[in-house]
Write a protein that holds these residues in place. Structure first.
Motif, mmCIF file in Angstrom:
data_model
loop_
_atom_site.group_PDB
_atom_site.id
_atom_site.type_symbol
_atom_site.label_atom_id
_atom_site.label_comp_id
_atom_site.label_asym_id
_atom_site.label_seq_id
_atom_site.Cartn_x
_atom_site.Cartn_y
_atom_site.Cartn_z
ATOM 1 N N ALA A 23 0.859 -1.198 0.000
ATOM 2 C CA ALA A 23 0.000 0.000 0.000
ATOM 3 C C ALA A 23 0.893 1.246 0.000
ATOM 4 N N GLU A 24 1.959 1.209 0.795
ATOM 5 C CA GLU A 24 2.871 2.354 0.831
ATOM 6 C C GLU A 24 3.560 2.556 -0.525
ATOM 7 N N VAL A 25 3.961 1.455 -1.155
ATOM 8 C CA VAL A 25 4.599 1.547 -2.474
ATOM 9 C C VAL A 25 3.650 2.208 -3.474
ATOM 10 N N VAL A 26 2.375 1.772 -3.473
ATOM 11 C CA VAL A 26 1.398 2.361 -4.396
ATOM 12 C C VAL A 26 1.216 3.851 -4.083
ATOM 13 N N ALA A 27 1.164 4.167 -2.802
ATOM 14 C CA ALA A 27 0.972 5.572 -2.410
ATOM 15 C C ALA A 27 2.136 6.433 -2.900
ATOM 16 N N LYS A 28 3.352 5.895 -2.804
ATOM 17 C CA LYS A 28 4.541 6.688 -3.150
ATOM 18 C C LYS A 28 4.850 6.674 -4.634
ATOM 19 N N GLN A 29 4.688 5.508 -5.272
ATOM 20 C CA GLN A 29 5.176 5.364 -6.651
ATOM 21 C C GLN A 29 4.088 4.967 -7.630
ATOM 22 N N GLY A 30 2.883 4.679 -7.140
ATOM 23 C CA GLY A 30 1.849 4.137 -8.009
ATOM 24 C C GLY A 30 1.228 5.192 -8.908
ATOM 25 N N THR A 31 0.583 4.696 -9.976
ATOM 26 C CA THR A 31 -0.170 5.569 -10.876
ATOM 27 C C THR A 31 -1.652 5.213 -10.715
ATOM 28 N N ILE A 32 -2.500 5.813 -11.545
ATOM 29 C CA ILE A 32 -3.929 5.477 -11.472
ATOM 30 C C ILE A 32 -4.203 4.043 -11.929
ATOM 31 N N TYR A 33 -3.193 3.376 -12.510
ATOM 32 C CA TYR A 33 -3.380 1.996 -12.966
ATOM 33 C C TYR A 33 -3.073 0.966 -11.873
ATOM 34 N N ASP A 34 -2.577 1.438 -10.715
ATOM 35 C CA ASP A 34 -2.130 0.523 -9.658
ATOM 36 C C ASP A 34 -3.099 0.471 -8.493
ATOM 37 N N GLY A 35 -3.194 -0.708 -7.889
ATOM 38 C CA GLY A 35 -3.987 -0.861 -6.675
ATOM 39 C C GLY A 35 -3.273 -1.770 -5.693
ATOM 40 N N ALA A 36 -3.710 -1.707 -4.425
ATOM 41 C CA ALA A 36 -3.171 -2.588 -3.385
ATOM 42 C C ALA A 36 -4.353 -3.181 -2.636
ATOM 43 N N ILE A 37 -4.154 -4.379 -2.088
ATOM 44 C CA ILE A 37 -5.171 -4.949 -1.199
ATOM 45 C C ILE A 37 -4.588 -4.917 0.204
ATOM 46 N N ALA A 38 -5.273 -4.192 1.081
ATOM 47 C CA ALA A 38 -4.753 -4.041 2.444
ATOM 48 C C ALA A 38 -5.877 -3.569 3.368
ATOM 49 N N SER A 39 -5.497 -3.303 4.608
ATOM 50 C CA SER A 39 -6.454 -2.880 5.636
ATOM 51 C C SER A 39 -6.838 -1.410 5.454
ATOM 52 N N LYS A 40 -7.930 -1.030 6.106
ATOM 53 C CA LYS A 40 -8.306 0.388 6.102
ATOM 54 C C LYS A 40 -7.292 1.223 6.887
ATOM 55 N N THR A 41 -6.690 0.590 7.867
ATOM 56 C CA THR A 41 -5.647 1.284 8.629
ATOM 57 C C THR A 41 -4.500 1.660 7.689
ATOM 58 N N ALA A 42 -4.133 0.736 6.800
ATOM 59 C CA ALA A 42 -3.063 1.026 5.830
ATOM 60 C C ALA A 42 -3.491 2.170 4.914
ATOM 61 N N ALA A 43 -4.760 2.173 4.500
ATOM 62 C CA ALA A 43 -5.263 3.263 3.641
ATOM 63 C C ALA A 43 -5.091 4.603 4.340
ATOM 64 N N ARG A 44 -5.413 4.629 5.630
ATOM 65 C CA ARG A 44 -5.324 5.871 6.406
ATOM 66 C C ARG A 44 -3.866 6.297 6.570
ATOM 67 N N LEU A 45 -3.016 5.323 6.926
ATOM 68 C CA LEU A 45 -1.604 5.635 7.184
ATOM 69 C C LEU A 45 -0.906 6.154 5.930
ATOM 70 N N TYR A 46 -1.203 5.538 4.779
ATOM 71 C CA TYR A 46 -0.467 5.886 3.565
ATOM 72 C C TYR A 46 -1.282 6.773 2.630
ATOM 73 N N ARG A 47 -2.447 7.211 3.105
ATOM 74 C CA ARG A 47 -3.308 8.148 2.364
ATOM 75 C C ARG A 47 -3.731 7.613 1.006
ATOM 76 N N LEU A 48 -4.271 6.411 1.037
ATOM 77 C CA LEU A 48 -4.851 5.848 -0.182
ATOM 78 C C LEU A 48 -6.363 5.913 -0.050
ATOM 79 N N HIS A 49 -7.021 5.837 -1.202
ATOM 80 C CA HIS A 49 -8.476 5.871 -1.246
ATOM 81 C C HIS A 49 -9.009 4.432 -1.192
ATOM 82 N N VAL A 50 -10.001 4.167 -0.334
ATOM 83 C CA VAL A 50 -10.626 2.838 -0.277
ATOM 84 C C VAL A 50 -11.659 2.762 -1.399
ATOM 85 N N LEU A 51 -11.284 2.105 -2.495
ATOM 86 C CA LEU A 51 -12.185 2.060 -3.651
ATOM 87 C C LEU A 51 -13.302 1.049 -3.436
#
Lengths: 284, 284
Positions: A142-170
């Protein structure tokens, strides 16, 4: 101000082990990430960490033998347990002005730990355009996607990870089985002498009646078994290894009698630890 | 010439289930690929196939609950068993004039089923430049690499798959654990009335002594247990599901007495099947 005790977990902050540890210690212990279960257990052995959070079984995937082996080899003790309802979420970098299904349609690659990928088979079956990528850790990727990902990338992880790394829960709860619960053991250096539960492992000769004799004393002493599992010992076809958890009823006399009786018939016997019964926690 | 009987397996030809089926039937039955375990079991139920080859446990990863569930729901019967030593191989399209390590160094992506990827962690740890890709099937992805792959692609699969799809075995035995054995059940429509072994499942009230009472008769009748495993029933915290395998000693009278005694204390009891003991096969 005294320094907080530390509890190690495998993965990055936001991993399910991290969440389980936070729930168990309720914020009173600092959770510390380790690259591997081996390093985490070593850290406890060397007193760099007070506790380790070790996933030991899952309601969908069963017992995690590798971690039973690590626990057995370490000589460390089980001092607690906590179960966590595992909910997987599809996390993406940002939310262009698209509805959920359109946003999913433009994804090219979704990565996670293989345990997580294995628990989200339906999602990938429904979206065969997405490449599944095995990554070292759910939250770590999730952190890798947050730092280096594009709109084509996704991660499967916890909501806590989404909050920590500022990803959107799609999309929430993309796990196949709504009864996905992982049980974690809390591991420390010192064996406790009391507890509502006990975890033991023992070996028996592979012959009629050996298990019946082994567990008879638990019935006689009125102790409730909560888990039993045989594991064939490769290379020892005439011997079996068993994992057994039971409730002591807080009666260490009866517990002692049962353990002693078992010790008379078992070829080997290890008490992994006495500890208090843990509940099932939720992430949110 | 009569038509050969068919045995279904999940995956493509060259999958480990296919190899296990061929070893079990020794060429007397045609092995037929199915996309999923569900489809395979359905095919046997609908008489499109005589047998199914169902992986049920692995010495490294433990029991495969999903397949126990499929077996239970299907109403089909276990009629045999076979174990296979699982050896994973790194397969590539061709062999440019490079030594093994140089050839591995130019790989960009290696794909396989996640069970296979999970069993080859060391290889990917030693070669962090390679992206791990989750694919539907070990042998199926070998075929994809053979047909569409470049020198940058690899698959992890059996040697049989390498031979079938004409890939080069770049490195043998890349599995982490040399004791990686999968046990497969051979499933058919009709329950056999005899066999050297039996597989059963039953539920018990979660109370002291219940398991001890349940298995006492097996000891009394001199029947050897070869597997026992408890599985918590989610949503039924006061009841446990057990999987039990035992050796009948070819004595169906003693077996019947033990089963009857168990039936008196169990809340539910299913005989999954009687069948003859299988050995451990090798791929080559």
């Amino acid at each position: 101000m005294t320094e907080k005790e530390k509890a190690g977990f495998q993965g990055m902050h936001g991993a399910f082990s991290d969440i389980a540890g936070r729930r168990y210690f309720d914020g009173n212990v600092l959770t510390v990430p380790y690259e591997s279960f081996e390093r985490m257990m070593e850290a406890v052995s060397r007193s760099n960490c007070t506790y380790a959070i070790l996933p030991i079984e899952n309601t969908v995937a069963g017992s995690i033998y590798q971690n039973y082996d690590l626990l057995g080899e370490s000589g460390l003790a089980v001092v607690g347990e906590v179960s966590l309802r595992i909910k997987h979420n599809l996390l993406v970098t940002n939310q262009p002005p698209l509805d959920q299904q359109e946003r999913i349609a433009i994804l090219k690659k979704v990565g996670s730990h293989f345990k997580a990928l294995e628990q989200c088979i339906r999602f990938f079956r429904d979206n065969p355009h997405i490449q599944q990528s095995v990554e070292f850790d759910t939250a770590g990727y999730a952190e890798v996607v947050a730092k280096q990902g594009t709109i084509y990338d996704g991660a499967i992880a916890s909501k806590t990870a989404a909050r920590l790394y500022r990803l959107h829960v799609l999309r929430e709860n993309i796990e196949d089985n709504p009864n996905n619960i992982t049980r974690f053991l809390v591991v420390g250096r010192e064996k406790q002498l009391f507890g509502q539960k006990a975890s033991i492992r023992f070996t028996l000769k592979h012959e009629p009646g050996s298990l019946s004799r082994a567990i008879a004393a638990f019935a006689r002493e009125g102790l409730n078994l909560t888990k039993i599992e045989s594991r064939p010992l490769i290379g020892s076809p005439f011997e079996y290894l068993f994992y057994l958890d039971f409730e002591t009823g807080n009666d260490m006399t009866r517990t002692g009698v049962a353990i002693e009786s078992l010790g008379m018939v078992a070829d080997s016997l290890d008490i992994l630890g006495y500890y208090d019964k843990g509940g099932i926690s939720q992430e949110d």
